[in-house]
Write an enzyme that holds these catalytic residues in place. Structure first.
Site, PDB file in Angstrom:
ATOM      1  N   LEU A 342       0.768  -1.109  -0.100  1.00 24.03           N
ATOM      2  CA  LEU A 342       0.058   0.118   0.180  1.00 24.03           C
ATOM      3  C   LEU A 342       0.853   1.274   0.093  1.00 24.03           C
ATOM      4  CD1 LEU A 342      -2.650  -1.205   2.701  1.00 24.03           C
ATOM      5  CD2 LEU A 342      -3.027  -0.835   0.101  1.00 24.03           C
ATOM      6  N   GLY A 343       1.986   1.088   0.522  1.00 22.08           N
ATOM      7  CA  GLY A 343       2.791   2.356   0.615  1.00 22.08           C
ATOM      8  C   GLY A 343       4.089   2.015   1.608  1.00 22.08           C
ATOM      9  N   GLY A 346       8.164   6.094   6.491  1.00 20.10           N
ATOM     10  CA  GLY A 346       9.605   5.898   7.470  1.00 20.10           C
ATOM     11  C   GLY A 346       9.713   4.696   8.342  1.00 20.10           C
ATOM     12  N   PHE A 347       8.828   4.168   8.744  1.00 23.38           N
ATOM     13  CA  PHE A 347       9.089   3.122   9.736  1.00 23.38           C
ATOM     14  C   PHE A 347       8.789   1.683   8.884  1.00 23.38           C
ATOM     15  CE2 PHE A 347       7.206   6.685  12.235  1.00 23.38           C
ATOM     16  CZ  PHE A 347       8.368   6.782  12.893  1.00 23.38           C
ATOM     17  N   GLY A 348       8.517   1.511   7.595  1.00 23.20           N
ATOM     18  CA  GLY A 348       8.386   0.155   7.150  1.00 23.20           C
ATOM     19  C   GLY A 348       7.694   0.411   6.153  1.00 23.20           C
ATOM     20  N   LYS A 364       1.563  -3.336   8.834  1.00 19.26           N
ATOM     21  CA  LYS A 364       2.677  -2.400   8.823  1.00 19.26           C
ATOM     22  C   LYS A 364       3.830  -3.109   9.226  1.00 19.26           C
ATOM     23  CE  LYS A 364       4.018   1.005  11.162  1.00 19.26           C
ATOM     24  NZ  LYS A 364       3.713   2.744  11.650  1.00 19.26           N
ATOM     25  N   ASP A 466       4.829  13.447  12.878  1.00 13.98           N
ATOM     26  CA  ASP A 466       4.921  13.560  11.548  1.00 13.98           C
ATOM     27  C   ASP A 466       3.646  13.585  10.605  1.00 13.98           C
ATOM     28  OD1 ASP A 466       6.719  12.925   9.101  1.00 13.98           O
ATOM     29  OD2 ASP A 466       6.738  10.944   9.141  1.00 13.98           O
TER      30      ASP A 466
END
Ligand SMILES: *[C@@H]1O[C@H](CO)[C@@H](O)[C@H](O)[C@H]1NC(C)=O
Ligand SMILES: *[C@@H]1O[C@H](CO)[C@@H](O)[C@H](O)[C@H]1NC(C)=O
Length: 663
Positions: A342-343, A346-348, A364, A466
């Protein structure tokens, strides 16, 4: 696991050491000199160093049967008499049958059993010298002899039938006549003699028997003598003999020699050291290997322990989200298939997943190389699971298995906001509908509610850190749902995309100017990012552009402020709306956006105020016509008293400034 290269190496080294130990210890084992001749054949001649001596008629003839002659015979292998390094000495027993046949009347001179390092015969050692020394080598030659003297050559000799122990001389340190022992050396009969040296007591003994070697009885002579004081470590053993004015045959008919090493009291046996040192090394290496193995095992276990601990910690929090198995999530996402992506943030990476009940979820998968450690993961799961708001993306579950950290969120069918507001960024060819003014207004309100909740309404203030279009998810009714909240404070992602100042998480374009000075995320930096978000949603454009690395030009604020100065602020509204929007509302929201982007953090409205402005309860704050210059340190206006100030801007210069302002 024992095929691990490290262990193989240790194993090989240990093996080599062990082999080396065995080889060394076998080398250092004393070569005890042992031999036995019941008679002597001509072929045995090669076993001896013969100096004027010969093997004739199965006997050794020590010296020539002529007047004034001397001779020697030595066994060719030396005896290791003592070894300083190993701390050993050799004891020995030398048993032989001598036969002396006088050729004149009387016969002369005699023979001797000798120990010496010299393989030469001293010249002029005939007559009284018995082939032991000559007049000039007295006390100079390393030699010890047990003489069988058949002639009283001088006053020192007891008689013409005696044995004596001679050290570097022909004058005996001790002598004994054989007459009282029933033996006559000159009788031409076989006389069995035994020389015994006991290295432990440093004693040399002489036995004589006329019958057989079994019948030795008491020694005829015993003397205290440490051979190692008078002789080198390696000596030859043998016989010497001589004739003089009178002649005799000095014969040896048989000879047995036995020696064995003896540990000398008090000295360290170095052989043991040779064995012990490698043994200790092997043990140490083994221990080291064992420790490595344990560490390896523990590391495997730790992962399991980690999981348990994390689980406990999460279960401790009030509203525990569901724990998923890695298997389940792998199955749900097609083993994290790229097509389900899906996208990635920054974190994964976020994957779309389908659970059993046809339930869509967003999974995620947290990057392994982020600093999202165990603690951060717990922080995230616990803090997120305590947050409930209709404008927040709901956390459904989590998974921590085999070093995989996964978070399961509810699935947002409309994806993230960014693809709707930024026109030309659709990667696939699906036509993305333009969001209406009402939808945009609703989205902004939703985000404001979520942020107000995070900042002011939940148990513990949460700073999002963020806020950006790609973190705003849209549900099926295009309601805004804030995602990626509650993320660990300490995460610092790859520096390129994120900041020019170390230590702050955030996205360029959304970062308040003071961030670069404080390096801290605060309520005010969240509000700044929210202001930028308002402007981009209304304008339908990105906040700015990257001019060069680490220099992001947030031009949208400048641009809108310029229109504000010129009084044409509503001109910035997305042209795709075709002027179909509430002009007063648009103006109000845009001014609010600018107020949130005020360079002075103290001048920014709180989320509570911003929300009230959006709902029309309160008028938009006034914003200076010209965009104020960024000043640092920022000054808090005296008139403005904000209830959320104290806890929001923490530490450093901001607090100091605030105190100066009279609060
Ligand atoms: C004694 O023997 C040594 C060694 O063989 C020799 O060099 C020396 O000349 C001899 N001395 C006499 C006096 O013959
Ligand atoms: C020893 O034997 C020899 C030869 O038979 C003889 O001449 C001599 O007298 C003997 N000595 C003694 C002390 O009996």
């Amino acid at each position: 696991m024992f095929s691990h290269p490290k262990f193989m190496l240790i194993f090989q080294v240990s093996k080599l050491l062990l082999q080396a130990t065995l080889i060394i210890s076998s080398l250092t084992q004393i070569q005890c000199l042992n031999f036995s001749y019941s008679s002597f054949s001509p072929a045995d001649a090669n076993d001896f160093v013969r100096l004027n001596s010969s093997i004739i008629n199965n006997v050794i003839q020590i010296s020539p049967v002529t007047a004034d002659a001397s001779g020697r015979i030595l066994y060719k292998e030396p005896l290791k008499l003592w070894d300083k390094l190993k701390g050993t000495k050799s004891s020995f027993t030398s048993t032989f049958v001598i036969n002396i046949k006088p050729q004149t009347s009387p016969g002369g001179e005699g023979s001797a059993f000798i120990l010496t390092d010299s393989t030469t015969l001293p010249s002029n050692s005939a007559g009284q010298w018995l082939g032991i020394v000559n007049v000039s080598t007295i006390n100079r030659q390393d030699i010890v002899a047990v003489e069988f003297d058949t002639r009283k050559s001088d006053s020192e000799d007891l008689d013409d039938n005696h044995v004596g122990v001679d050290v570097q001389n022909i004058y005996s340190i001790k002598q004994e006549s054989l007459a009282s022992h029933g033996a006559n050396l000159s009788s031409s009969e076989d006389i069995t003699a035994r020389i015994q040296y006991d290295a432990k007591s440093d004693k040399i003994s002489v036995f004589v028997s006329l019958t057989s070697e079994q019948n030795m009885g008491n020694p005829v002579l015993s003397a205290e003598l440490d051979l190692s004081e008078h002789l080198p470590q390696d000596v030859f053993v043998g016989f010497s003999g001589s004739t003089g004015e009178y002649v005799q045959v000095n014969a040896v008919k048989s000879w047995d020699f036995i020696s064995f090493e003896t540990r000398v009291k008090g000295s360290v046996n170095l052989v043991w050291l040779w064995i012990l040192i490698p043994f200790i090394v092997v043990i140490l290496l083994g221990g080291f290997a064992y420790l490595l193995y344990r560490r390896y095992k523990n590391r495997m276990k730790e992962n399991d322990n980690d999981e348990l601990e994390i689980e406990k910690e999460i279960q401790r929090s009030s509203s525990a989200p569901q724990k998923f198995r890695l298997k389940e999530l792998k199955a749900a996402t097609g083993n994290f298939n790229g097509n389900n992506k899906l996208g990635s943030g920054g974190f994964g990476t976020v994957y779309k997943g389908i659970l059993r009940k046809d339930e869509f979820v967003a999974v995620k998968r947290i990057l392994k190389n982020t600093r999202h450690g165990k603690q951060d993961f717990i922080a995230e799961v616990t803090s997120i699971s305590n947050l409930h708001h209709k404008n927040l993306v709901k956390l459904l579950g989590w998974c921590y298995e085999s070093n995989e950290l996964l978070l399961v969120y509810e699935f947002m069918p409309n994806g993230s906001l960014d693809k709707f507001i930024f026109t030309n960024t659709s990667p696939n060819d699906t036509i993305i509908p333009t969001l209406t003014w009402e939808t945009r207004h609703n989205i902004i309100c939703g985000v404001a509610r979520a942020l107000d909740y995070l900042h002011n309404c939940c148990e513990k203030r949460v700073i999002h850190r963020d806020i950006k279009a790609s973190n705003i998810m849209l549900d099926s009714e295009f309601n805004a749902r804030l995602g990626d909240f509650g993320l660990a404070r300490t995460i610092q992602l790859n520096e390129k995309t994120h900041h020019s100042t170390k230590g702050i998480a955030g996205t360029p374009g959304y970062m308040a100017p003071e961030c670069f000075h404080t390096g801290k995320a605060t309520v005010e930096t969240d509000i700044y990012a929210f202001g930028v978000l308002i402007l981009e949603v209304v304008c339908g454009r990105k906040p700015g552009h990257q001019t060069e690395e680490n220099n992001y030009n947030c031009s949208i604020v400048e641009w809108v402020w310029e229109h504000h100065r010129m009084g044409t602020i509503t001109d910035v509204v997305d042209f795709r709306l075709d002027k179909d929007f509430d002009k007063d509302q648009a103006q109000c929201i845009l001014v609010l956006g600018l107020a949130c982007c005020h360079p002075n953090p103290f001048e920014r409205p709180s989320m509570r105020i911003a929300l009230q402005v959006l709902t029309g309860e309160v008028a938009a704050p006034t914003v200076p016509i010209e965009k104020p210059a960024f000043m640092w340190p920022a000054m808090a206006p005296i008139a403005v008293i904000r209830e959320d100030m104290d806890s929001s801007i923490s530490g450093g210069q901001l607090t100091a400034t605030m105190d100066l302002s009279g609060r």
